[in-house]
Design a protein around this motif. Sequence first.
Motif, mmCIF file in Angstrom:
data_model
loop_
_atom_site.group_PDB
_atom_site.id
_atom_site.type_symbol
_atom_site.label_atom_id
_atom_site.label_comp_id
_atom_site.label_asym_id
_atom_site.label_seq_id
_atom_site.Cartn_x
_atom_site.Cartn_y
_atom_site.Cartn_z
ATOM 1 N N LEU A 119 0.823 -1.210 0.000
ATOM 2 C CA LEU A 119 0.000 0.000 0.000
ATOM 3 C C LEU A 119 0.856 1.258 0.000
ATOM 4 O O LEU A 119 0.487 2.276 -0.596
ATOM 5 C CB LEU A 119 -0.942 -0.005 1.208
ATOM 6 C CG LEU A 119 -2.026 -1.088 1.199
ATOM 7 C CD1 LEU A 119 -2.769 -1.099 2.521
ATOM 8 C CD2 LEU A 119 -2.987 -0.888 0.036
ATOM 9 N N LEU A 120 2.009 1.203 0.650
ATOM 10 C CA LEU A 120 2.910 2.359 0.658
ATOM 11 C C LEU A 120 3.516 2.582 -0.729
ATOM 12 O O LEU A 120 3.769 3.725 -1.122
ATOM 13 C CB LEU A 120 4.006 2.168 1.709
ATOM 14 C CG LEU A 120 3.520 2.272 3.159
ATOM 15 C CD1 LEU A 120 4.592 1.804 4.126
ATOM 16 C CD2 LEU A 120 3.099 3.700 3.484
ATOM 17 N N VAL A 121 3.735 1.507 -1.479
ATOM 18 C CA VAL A 121 4.188 1.658 -2.872
ATOM 19 C C VAL A 121 3.093 2.334 -3.697
ATOM 20 O O VAL A 121 3.360 3.227 -4.513
ATOM 21 C CB VAL A 121 4.557 0.292 -3.480
ATOM 22 C CG1 VAL A 121 4.808 0.420 -4.982
ATOM 23 C CG2 VAL A 121 5.801 -0.280 -2.798
ATOM 24 N N LEU A 122 1.835 1.931 -3.479
ATOM 25 C CA LEU A 122 0.720 2.520 -4.220
ATOM 26 C C LEU A 122 0.559 4.006 -3.942
ATOM 27 O O LEU A 122 0.005 4.743 -4.777
ATOM 28 C CB LEU A 122 -0.588 1.793 -3.878
ATOM 29 C CG LEU A 122 -0.690 0.320 -4.272
ATOM 30 C CD1 LEU A 122 -2.079 -0.204 -3.932
ATOM 31 C CD2 LEU A 122 -0.389 0.115 -5.752
ATOM 32 N N GLU A 123 1.035 4.466 -2.772
ATOM 33 C CA GLU A 123 0.939 5.881 -2.437
ATOM 34 C C GLU A 123 1.691 6.754 -3.439
ATOM 35 O O GLU A 123 1.423 7.951 -3.557
ATOM 36 C CB GLU A 123 1.493 6.132 -1.032
ATOM 37 C CG GLU A 123 0.577 5.699 0.094
ATOM 38 C CD GLU A 123 -0.688 6.526 0.162
ATOM 39 O OE1 GLU A 123 -0.590 7.759 0.274
ATOM 40 O OE2 GLU A 123 -1.779 5.938 0.070
ATOM 41 N N ARG A 124 2.637 6.181 -4.162
ATOM 42 C CA ARG A 124 3.438 6.951 -5.113
ATOM 43 C C ARG A 124 2.733 7.120 -6.457
ATOM 44 O O ARG A 124 3.229 7.838 -7.334
ATOM 45 C CB ARG A 124 4.805 6.286 -5.306
ATOM 46 C CG ARG A 124 5.626 6.203 -4.017
ATOM 47 C CD ARG A 124 6.962 5.511 -4.265
ATOM 48 N NE ARG A 124 7.795 5.521 -3.078
ATOM 49 C CZ ARG A 124 7.802 4.579 -2.143
ATOM 50 N NH1 ARG A 124 6.984 3.543 -2.276
ATOM 51 N NH2 ARG A 124 8.580 4.650 -1.090
ATOM 52 N N LEU A 125 1.596 6.461 -6.638
ATOM 53 C CA LEU A 125 0.840 6.569 -7.878
ATOM 54 C C LEU A 125 -0.178 7.705 -7.778
ATOM 55 O O LEU A 125 -0.627 8.058 -6.694
ATOM 56 C CB LEU A 125 0.101 5.265 -8.170
ATOM 57 C CG LEU A 125 0.930 3.983 -8.277
ATOM 58 C CD1 LEU A 125 0.003 2.791 -8.537
ATOM 59 C CD2 LEU A 125 1.986 4.097 -9.364
ATOM 60 N N SER A 126 -0.557 8.248 -8.926
ATOM 61 C CA SER A 126 -1.653 9.210 -8.942
ATOM 62 C C SER A 126 -2.953 8.458 -8.694
ATOM 63 O O SER A 126 -3.018 7.226 -8.861
ATOM 64 C CB SER A 126 -1.712 9.912 -10.298
ATOM 65 O OG SER A 126 -2.147 9.005 -11.301
ATOM 66 N N PRO A 127 -4.040 9.143 -8.305
ATOM 67 C CA PRO A 127 -5.309 8.444 -8.064
ATOM 68 C C PRO A 127 -5.792 7.627 -9.257
ATOM 69 O O PRO A 127 -6.250 6.495 -9.082
ATOM 70 C CB PRO A 127 -6.266 9.596 -7.739
ATOM 71 C CG PRO A 127 -5.398 10.627 -7.093
ATOM 72 C CD PRO A 127 -4.100 10.551 -7.871
ATOM 73 N N VAL A 128 -5.682 8.162 -10.475
ATOM 74 C CA VAL A 128 -6.167 7.410 -11.634
ATOM 75 C C VAL A 128 -5.253 6.229 -11.934
ATOM 76 O O VAL A 128 -5.724 5.154 -12.336
ATOM 77 C CB VAL A 128 -6.327 8.332 -12.865
ATOM 78 C CG1 VAL A 128 -4.965 8.807 -13.391
ATOM 79 C CG2 VAL A 128 -7.110 7.630 -13.967
ATOM 80 N N GLU A 129 -3.942 6.373 -11.728
ATOM 81 C CA GLU A 129 -3.029 5.250 -11.904
ATOM 82 C C GLU A 129 -3.336 4.147 -10.898
ATOM 83 O O GLU A 129 -3.343 2.958 -11.229
ATOM 84 C CB GLU A 129 -1.580 5.705 -11.739
ATOM 85 C CG GLU A 129 -1.028 6.514 -12.897
ATOM 86 C CD GLU A 129 0.369 7.039 -12.624
ATOM 87 O OE1 GLU A 129 1.086 7.325 -13.592
ATOM 88 O OE2 GLU A 129 0.748 7.186 -11.428
#
Length: 314
Positions: A119-129
């Motif tokens: 989930l912390l890796v996903l934090e680096r993505l934009s909302p649409v990504e």
Amino acid sequence: MTEKRETFESLRPMLFAIAYRMLASVSDAEDVLQEGYLRWRRAVNDGVEITSLKAWLSTVVTRLAMDHLRSARVRREQYVGLWLPEPLPTDAAHMLAGTAGADPQERAELADSLSMAFLLVLERLSPVERAAFLLHDVFGYTHDEIAAIVETTPTNARQIASRARRHVQAERPRFDPSPEERERLAERFFAAVTAGDVEGLVQVLADDIVVHGDGGGKVPQWATPIVGVDRVARLFAGLGRQMGEVRARLERRAINGQPAAVVLDPEGAVVTVWVLDVVDAHVSAIRSVINPEKLEHLGRVADVRALAAGRGRA
């Protein structure tokens, strides 16, 4: 055979699974689902024709989560100390929506997609990504379906998901593949903590072990990550002894798909949650969430300051 009729409640586990992976917050995910439910009821009352309730609700929940994530990021920039996801108990099978009929490897992958590290890796993505990646790679939506949800073309949806996948794969956490191996090591770790056994902890910790703590400025917590097997072994052996002094205890749980424990005070109130990452047969990371606002969904939350004061008088 009559096809089972879809309802909001029957779709709730799947909707929560999307919302939580988008927001990494149990309370925020529940808020999104509540708003999604209200919008569905308004649509029904207004006579809106809904051909697929799953598609309609997935779209509403994903879009609400994207909007919520944009505002949440502003709040997280102002967060006191390290921000970690809200711990999600995953002991119950329904918490791993989408696992019905899955083989053990697929179940493990779904569990890992809930891990705090992931989930912390996903934090680096934009909302649409984040939406495109999760809907395609975790929940199996087609690029055409994703395009309708995020309001773009199928070609663009494919490109967004591909770009997000490259980012995730570059930083994706690695875990030991066998949940049984993780559990065995976790049992040794928590037994050593309870016994205050420094040497026992040294045997199960990776040389570069790192401990992260999230107190949110609400309660005392480590200001910076703690790194290194000797420091971490002494720290958790000391915590184990302190737990004994105040008669606190560990309750083993699966949290975010990983081996973990909830620390409870003598009355059973929640003090903190410790979640382990296990790599190469050693504990490689420990994440401690003690911010009371992130623990309320787990039960009554302990008064940490009073507990510490009681230890001082012991």
